[in-house]
Design an enzyme around this catalytic site. Sequence first.
Site, short mmCIF file in Angstrom:
data_model
loop_
_atom_site.label_atom_id
_atom_site.label_comp_id
_atom_site.label_asym_id
_atom_site.label_seq_id
_atom_site.Cartn_x
_atom_site.Cartn_y
_atom_site.Cartn_z
N GLU A 99 0.79 -1.17 -0.06
CA GLU A 99 -0.04 0.02 0.08
C GLU A 99 0.99 1.27 -0.11
OE1 GLU A 99 -2.80 -0.55 -1.14
OE2 GLU A 99 -3.34 -1.77 0.40
N HIS A 100 0.53 2.08 -0.72
CA HIS A 100 1.14 3.47 -1.03
C HIS A 100 2.78 3.27 -1.51
CE1 HIS A 100 -2.13 6.30 0.47
NE2 HIS A 100 -2.29 5.19 1.15
N ASP A 135 3.27 2.28 -4.78
CA ASP A 135 3.24 2.51 -6.46
C ASP A 135 3.97 3.91 -6.66
OD1 ASP A 135 0.95 3.88 -5.33
OD2 ASP A 135 -0.53 3.01 -6.69
N SER A 139 -24.67 7.16 -16.50
CA SER A 139 -24.50 6.12 -15.64
C SER A 139 -25.56 5.71 -14.91
CB SER A 139 -23.28 6.54 -14.71
OG SER A 139 -23.27 5.64 -13.60
N GLY A 148 -16.54 3.78 -3.55
CA GLY A 148 -16.00 4.73 -2.31
C GLY A 148 -15.42 3.67 -1.27
N SER A 183 -13.05 1.36 -7.87
CA SER A 183 -14.10 1.78 -9.06
C SER A 183 -13.45 2.61 -9.77
CB SER A 183 -15.26 2.15 -8.15
OG SER A 183 -15.07 3.36 -7.45
N GLU A 188 -6.66 10.06 -14.73
CA GLU A 188 -6.86 10.06 -13.06
C GLU A 188 -6.44 11.35 -12.39
OE1 GLU A 188 -7.68 7.29 -9.05
OE2 GLU A 188 -8.30 6.63 -11.22
N ASP A 215 -3.76 0.46 -9.47
CA ASP A 215 -5.05 -0.01 -9.57
C ASP A 215 -5.45 -0.12 -11.00
OD1 ASP A 215 -5.30 0.66 -6.97
OD2 ASP A 215 -6.37 2.77 -7.21
N TYR A 217 -4.24 12.05 0.99
CA TYR A 217 -3.70 11.36 -0.04
C TYR A 217 -2.59 12.22 -0.69
CZ TYR A 217 -2.82 7.67 -3.28
OH TYR A 217 -2.17 6.48 -4.23
#
Length: 412
Positions: free
Chosen positions: A45-46, A48, A79, A134, A139, A186, A198, A250
Amino acid sequence: MSTVPTPAWRPAEGERRARDLFASTFRTAPGGTWSAPGRVNLIGEHTDYNGGLALPIALPHRTYAAVARRDDDVVRLVSAQEPSGVHQVRLADVAPGTVTGWAAYVVGVAWALRQAGHDVGGFDVAIDSCVPSGAGLSSSAALEASVGVALDASFRLGLAGGVDATGAPTDDAGRALLADLCVRAENEMAGAPTGGMDQAASLRAREGHALLLDCRDGAVRHVPFDLATHGLALLVVDTRAPHSHVGGEYAQRRAACEDAARHLGVASLRDVADDARGDAWALEALAAAPDGAVLVPRVRHVTSEIARVAAFVDALGSGEPAAVGPLMDASHASLRDDYEVSCRELDVAVDAARAAGALGARMTGGGFGGSAIALVRAADVAHVADAVAASSAAHGLAAPAFAVAVAGPPAA
């Protein structure tokens, strides 16, 4: 056992839902339907955006995109998960900051492809998804990747290739390029400063395998991941605590890592993790910096987490998946204490799962809400889920949702 509010659909159901939404909205049939999975990160985690290692799996939960190309540069989007109706933009008018909300992830992929020189024109798209939004299960990357493979096929870009009989992508190099463009969408269009794990998981994973991703050079290795053979299961706990990468916390973590790398004179914190001297020299140097009280624990998490990924892969390769439990526990402690990205809901879920017999548990994803995962004996899935639900209720928290994760196929 409770279930996630939108359990994984069979592919035919997801495709039908997206096609039906397209037809009812645009009064015609789409040119085709494509889909991409969410992901669970087993560990890493964290890492990348620090050039490190990560080990995600693709989920069976997918986002479906029904798409038809147009003869102009207009994009129309709808959507099932958004009540705001049809969005419409002209690609000629698109730039960072011009499109907001979920539409930025869709239009951003087209924008990034065009920025890279690919001939992408207008299109109509209808989205439906069973990836919990979320929940820290990516997603957003599922949305980007589903649109990415749809545009690749619709405009014959030749990037994505297909998926072979073993569940592996046939053109990993092309998918790596497409993943990079989804990351750009993104980062620049949606304003979320995430790394590339992701998108790589959604586009480059292989069914029945975890994806060992080296974020320094983009190399991948498919690691067999079959817990059921060993009488084990991976329980996913959606805590219902809202999670978003589009926010200051983040970005602050990423900025701290970049500051630390500059202070140490290295390209990324991966260089510290790989240093034959270990990380003690780096932590000592950072301790003397004005913001050392922040930088030291951030770097300590990153270097130790990269080592845990390697140890996790070794345990899987030795045929002892139960041995990864302590690595998961250590990862959560590091994320909670050194990186400070956990929250009360995640800590309650992790503690309750362990107390109920989980072999290991940790938060997964970027943190500040979202999901946790627990390695459990297959016979104990319901018991552990009930214990987590009871503990959440006792702490006055929202009722969590649960799923058992298996390694699914990539976008197609």
